[in-house]
Design a protein around this motif. Structure first.
Motif, PDB file in Angstrom:
ATOM      1  N   LEU A   1     -30.592 -24.464 -21.763  1.00  0.00           N
ATOM      2  CA  LEU A   1     -30.184 -23.771 -20.539  1.00  0.00           C
ATOM      3  C   LEU A   1     -31.209 -22.676 -20.245  1.00  0.00           C
ATOM      4  N   ASP A   2     -32.219 -23.070 -19.458  1.00  0.00           N
ATOM      5  CA  ASP A   2     -33.357 -22.198 -19.121  1.00  0.00           C
ATOM      6  C   ASP A   2     -33.388 -22.028 -17.603  1.00  0.00           C
ATOM      7  N   PRO A   3     -32.482 -21.229 -17.045  1.00  0.00           N
ATOM      8  CA  PRO A   3     -32.332 -21.193 -15.583  1.00  0.00           C
ATOM      9  C   PRO A   3     -33.443 -20.411 -14.887  1.00  0.00           C
TER      10      PRO A   3
ATOM     11  N   PHE B   1     -25.626 -26.826 -27.018  1.00  0.00           N
ATOM     12  CA  PHE B   1     -26.316 -26.207 -25.885  1.00  0.00           C
ATOM     13  C   PHE B   1     -27.230 -25.121 -26.442  1.00  0.00           C
ATOM     14  N   LYS B   2     -28.391 -24.941 -25.770  1.00  0.00           N
ATOM     15  CA  LYS B   2     -29.337 -23.913 -26.235  1.00  0.00           C
ATOM     16  C   LYS B   2     -29.770 -23.034 -25.053  1.00  0.00           C
ATOM     17  N   PRO B   3     -29.020 -21.963 -24.781  1.00  0.00           N
ATOM     18  CA  PRO B   3     -29.508 -21.035 -23.757  1.00  0.00           C
ATOM     19  C   PRO B   3     -30.722 -20.260 -24.265  1.00  0.00           C
ATOM     20  N   GLN B   4     -31.724 -20.124 -23.405  1.00  0.00           N
ATOM     21  CA  GLN B   4     -32.936 -19.360 -23.742  1.00  0.00           C
ATOM     22  C   GLN B   4     -32.755 -17.962 -23.139  1.00  0.00           C
ATOM     23  N   ILE B   5     -32.661 -16.963 -24.025  1.00  0.00           N
ATOM     24  CA  ILE B   5     -32.295 -15.612 -23.588  1.00  0.00           C
ATOM     25  C   ILE B   5     -33.313 -15.027 -22.610  1.00  0.00           C
TER      26      ILE B   5
ATOM     27  N   LEU C   1     -28.364 -19.803 -29.631  1.00  0.00           N
ATOM     28  CA  LEU C   1     -29.038 -18.837 -28.754  1.00  0.00           C
ATOM     29  C   LEU C   1     -30.517 -18.809 -29.124  1.00  0.00           C
ATOM     30  N   ASP C   2     -31.365 -19.229 -28.171  1.00  0.00           N
ATOM     31  CA  ASP C   2     -32.808 -19.255 -28.444  1.00  0.00           C
ATOM     32  C   ASP C   2     -33.372 -17.875 -28.130  1.00  0.00           C
ATOM     33  N   ALA C   3     -33.540 -17.071 -29.177  1.00  0.00           N
ATOM     34  CA  ALA C   3     -33.982 -15.681 -28.991  1.00  0.00           C
ATOM     35  C   ALA C   3     -35.278 -15.403 -29.755  1.00  0.00           C
ATOM     36  N   LYS C   4     -35.544 -16.214 -30.771  1.00  0.00           N
ATOM     37  CA  LYS C   4     -36.772 -16.087 -31.581  1.00  0.00           C
ATOM     38  C   LYS C   4     -37.003 -14.658 -32.038  1.00  0.00           C
ATOM     39  N   ARG C   5     -35.929 -14.023 -32.497  1.00  0.00           N
ATOM     40  CA  ARG C   5     -36.045 -12.637 -32.950  1.00  0.00           C
ATOM     41  C   ARG C   5     -36.750 -12.554 -34.290  1.00  0.00           C
TER      42      ARG C   5
ATOM     43  N   ARG D   1     -42.819 -25.406 -37.328  1.00  0.00           N
ATOM     44  CA  ARG D   1     -44.003 -25.987 -36.696  1.00  0.00           C
ATOM     45  C   ARG D   1     -43.627 -26.163 -35.233  1.00  0.00           C
ATOM     46  N   THR D   2     -44.014 -25.210 -34.418  1.00  0.00           N
ATOM     47  CA  THR D   2     -43.525 -25.152 -33.047  1.00  0.00           C
ATOM     48  C   THR D   2     -44.207 -26.214 -32.166  1.00  0.00           C
ATOM     49  N   SER D   3     -43.644 -26.428 -30.972  1.00  0.00           N
ATOM     50  CA  SER D   3     -44.085 -27.552 -30.132  1.00  0.00           C
ATOM     51  C   SER D   3     -45.363 -27.265 -29.355  1.00  0.00           C
ATOM     52  N   ASN D   4     -45.776 -25.997 -29.325  1.00  0.00           N
ATOM     53  CA  ASN D   4     -46.948 -25.631 -28.496  1.00  0.00           C
ATOM     54  C   ASN D   4     -48.257 -25.853 -29.254  1.00  0.00           C
TER      55      ASN D   4
ATOM     56  N   ILE E   1     -35.247 -29.611 -32.619  1.00  0.00           N
ATOM     57  CA  ILE E   1     -36.518 -30.206 -32.209  1.00  0.00           C
ATOM     58  C   ILE E   1     -36.671 -30.146 -30.688  1.00  0.00           C
ATOM     59  N   PRO E   2     -37.342 -29.105 -30.173  1.00  0.00           N
ATOM     60  CA  PRO E   2     -37.653 -29.068 -28.753  1.00  0.00           C
ATOM     61  C   PRO E   2     -38.946 -29.831 -28.475  1.00  0.00           C
ATOM     62  N   GLY E   3     -39.156 -30.218 -27.206  1.00  0.00           N
ATOM     63  CA  GLY E   3     -40.451 -30.822 -26.860  1.00  0.00           C
ATOM     64  C   GLY E   3     -40.364 -32.215 -26.274  1.00  0.00           C
TER      65      GLY E   3
ATOM     66  N   ALA F   1     -40.030 -32.380 -20.627  1.00  0.00           N
ATOM     67  CA  ALA F   1     -41.148 -31.751 -19.895  1.00  0.00           C
ATOM     68  C   ALA F   1     -42.420 -31.621 -20.745  1.00  0.00           C
ATOM     69  N   GLN F   2     -42.292 -31.474 -22.056  1.00  0.00           N
ATOM     70  CA  GLN F   2     -43.484 -31.308 -22.908  1.00  0.00           C
ATOM     71  C   GLN F   2     -44.046 -32.647 -23.401  1.00  0.00           C
ATOM     72  N   GLY F   3     -43.364 -33.732 -23.078  1.00  0.00           N
ATOM     73  CA  GLY F   3     -43.923 -35.059 -23.336  1.00  0.00           C
ATOM     74  C   GLY F   3     -43.739 -35.609 -24.744  1.00  0.00           C
TER      75      GLY F   3
ATOM     76  N   VAL G   1     -32.022 -32.554 -30.839  1.00  0.00           N
ATOM     77  CA  VAL G   1     -33.232 -32.745 -30.030  1.00  0.00           C
ATOM     78  C   VAL G   1     -33.019 -32.094 -28.665  1.00  0.00           C
ATOM     79  N   ASN G   2     -33.805 -31.051 -28.400  1.00  0.00           N
ATOM     80  CA  ASN G   2     -33.599 -30.282 -27.159  1.00  0.00           C
ATOM     81  C   ASN G   2     -34.464 -30.784 -26.000  1.00  0.00           C
ATOM     82  N   SER G   3     -33.829 -30.849 -24.822  1.00  0.00           N
ATOM     83  CA  SER G   3     -34.582 -31.013 -23.581  1.00  0.00           C
ATOM     84  C   SER G   3     -33.999 -30.023 -22.575  1.00  0.00           C
ATOM     85  N   SER G   4     -34.860 -29.266 -21.922  1.00  0.00           N
ATOM     86  CA  SER G   4     -34.377 -28.263 -20.956  1.00  0.00           C
ATOM     87  C   SER G   4     -34.761 -28.666 -19.538  1.00  0.00           C
ATOM     88  N   ARG G   5     -36.013 -28.408 -19.128  1.00  0.00           N
ATOM     89  CA  ARG G   5     -36.397 -28.567 -17.714  1.00  0.00           C
ATOM     90  C   ARG G   5     -36.180 -29.975 -17.191  1.00  0.00           C
ATOM     91  N   ALA G   6     -36.480 -30.999 -18.013  1.00  0.00           N
ATOM     92  CA  ALA G   6     -36.364 -32.380 -17.519  1.00  0.00           C
ATOM     93  C   ALA G   6     -34.935 -32.693 -17.107  1.00  0.00           C
TER      94      ALA G   6
HETATM   95  O1  LIG Z   1     -41.388 -24.757 -30.665  1.00  0.00           O
HETATM   96  C1  LIG Z   1     -40.642 -24.466 -29.726  1.00  0.00           C
HETATM   97  C2  LIG Z   1     -39.574 -23.608 -29.859  1.00  0.00           C
HETATM   98  C3  LIG Z   1     -38.746 -23.385 -28.789  1.00  0.00           C
HETATM   99  N1  LIG Z   1     -38.977 -23.974 -27.592  1.00  0.00           N
HETATM  100  C4  LIG Z   1     -38.020 -23.713 -26.495  1.00  0.00           C
HETATM  101  O2  LIG Z   1     -37.374 -24.935 -26.176  1.00  0.00           O
HETATM  102  C5  LIG Z   1     -37.235 -25.088 -24.765  1.00  0.00           C
HETATM  103  C6  LIG Z   1     -38.070 -26.257 -24.306  1.00  0.00           C
HETATM  104  O3  LIG Z   1     -37.939 -26.426 -22.913  1.00  0.00           O
HETATM  105  P1  LIG Z   1     -38.454 -27.746 -22.143  1.00  0.00           P
HETATM  106  O4  LIG Z   1     -38.198 -27.427 -20.715  1.00  0.00           O
HETATM  107  O5  LIG Z   1     -37.636 -28.916 -22.627  1.00  0.00           O
HETATM  108  O6  LIG Z   1     -39.903 -27.895 -22.454  1.00  0.00           O
HETATM  109  C7  LIG Z   1     -37.667 -23.743 -24.167  1.00  0.00           C
HETATM  110  O7  LIG Z   1     -36.525 -22.928 -24.081  1.00  0.00           O
HETATM  111  C8  LIG Z   1     -38.608 -23.173 -25.203  1.00  0.00           C
HETATM  112  O8  LIG Z   1     -38.615 -21.762 -25.199  1.00  0.00           O
HETATM  113  C9  LIG Z   1     -40.033 -24.816 -27.460  1.00  0.00           C
HETATM  114  O9  LIG Z   1     -40.290 -25.392 -26.382  1.00  0.00           O
HETATM  115  N2  LIG Z   1     -40.845 -25.046 -28.534  1.00  0.00           N
END
Ligand SMILES: O=c1ccn([C@@H]2O[C@H](COP(=O)(O)O)[C@@H](O)[C@H]2O)c(=O)[nH]1
Length: 277
Positions: A22-24, A58-62, A92-96, A146-149, A213-215, A218-220, A239-244
């Motif tokens: 939930l990334d509004p 559900f994963k709201p991104q703060i 809660l995705d806060a990455k504190r 091991r983050t998705s970026n 597991i996000p990615g 939208a991140q392919g 397995v998280n998907s937000s924007r898509a």
């Molecule tokens: O490694 C990471 C950790 C967190 N995120 C978060 O997940 C969603 C991904 O959003 P999409 O729109 O599905 O790409 C977003 O809230 C990121 O902050 C991540 O992408 N990668």
């Protein structure tokens, strides 16, 4: 119910490994709502109502709420989920990540103010920055591993010459989380769907931890490769998907379109599970 029980129940009830993020972003809201940050709650609540029977979390991104001073809408959203989808855990995705005294305040924010079931944390400052979250019995804490970026390589793939076996940093985090840091069984790990080989490595080092597991979307990231690499009988994946999903349509039918995309993603994950069984 504690986080792991909620996760197990929602996964089984909804036959789902999908987490809707939930990334509004008001700039992507439909029609008359476009650009109106006061509609974050309404937008996300509609997504929740249309997908609650398809998800394991559900994963709201703060950050999306805080950027607009919309924390009160985030509080209402969590109340809404507790009331209308009580079987679905909220991460809660806060990455504190901060010193212990400050971490106590962040833990209070996540678990008492918002009532989240789990939170994401950066482990960079060490165990004493994680410990305050573990003082909340039954709550989950997912450590970035091991983050998705692409920039995740900069630090997470560096070799630690001073640690026996000279692991990469993300491997070391996975070992700590599966072992000595996991005092009450509350830890999980965040691993990007964009790096399936690393998911597999993390799974080998942390066979029983839940992996967030996000990615995909939208991140392919590849849904099937993610399931193959991460899912084990004793090791669940979320397995998280937000924007898509959120922006499958930018028209008035956004919630129905989000449901269709969530259904498609859930079924793709389940089909991959069936093929690997
Ligand atoms: O490694 C990471 C950790 C967190 N995120 C978060 O997940 C969603 C991904 O959003 P999409 O729109 O599905 O790409 C977003 O809230 C990121 O902050 C991540 O992408 N990668």
């Amino acid at each position: 119910m504690d986080f792991l029980e909620l996760l197990r129940t929602a996964t089984a009830q909804n036959d789902s490994m999908l987490c809707v993020g939930l990334d509004p972003d008001p700039e992507r809201f439909p029609g008359a709502w476009r650009g109106d940050a006061r509609k974050m709650y309404d937008f996300c609540a509609a997504i929740v109502d249309h997908t609650a029977d398809l998800v394991c979390a559900f994963k709201p991104q703060i950050a999306y709420f805080a950027a607009h001073g919309a924390e009160e809408q985030l509080e209402r959203l969590l109340q809404h989920i507790r009331c209308h989808a009580p079987q679905v855990p909220v991460i809660l995705d806060a990455k504190r990540g901060d010193i212990g005294a400050t971490a106590e305040q962040y833990a209070k924010e996540a678990f008492e103010r918002y009532g989240a079931d789990a939170v994401t944390l950066s482990p960079f400052m060490g165990f004493d920055s994680v410990a305050p979250y573990l003082d909340y019995p039954g709550k989950g804490a997912f450590l970035l591993c091991r983050t998705s970026n692409p920039g995740g390589d900069d630090l997470q793939n560096q070799r630690l010459a001073s640690v026996p076996g000279e692991p990469l940093l993300y491997e070391h985090i996975a070992r700590l989380a599966q072992g000595p840091w996991n005092r009450n069984g509350q830890l999980g790990l965040v691993v990007g769907a964009t790096y399936p080989a690393e998911i597999e490595r993390v799974r080998a080092l942390a066979p029983t931890l839940p992996l967030l597991i996000p990615g995909v979307g939208a991140q392919g990231g590849d849904a099937a490769a993610t399931v193959r690499a991460g899912l084990r009988a004793e090791g669940p994946i979320i397995v998280n998907s937000s924007r898509a999903i959120l922006y499958a349509s930018t028209k008035e039918n956004f919630a129905a379109a989000a449901r269709a995309e969530a259904l498609r993603t859930r079924d793709a994950l389940n089909a991959a599970r069936a093929r690997t069984a």
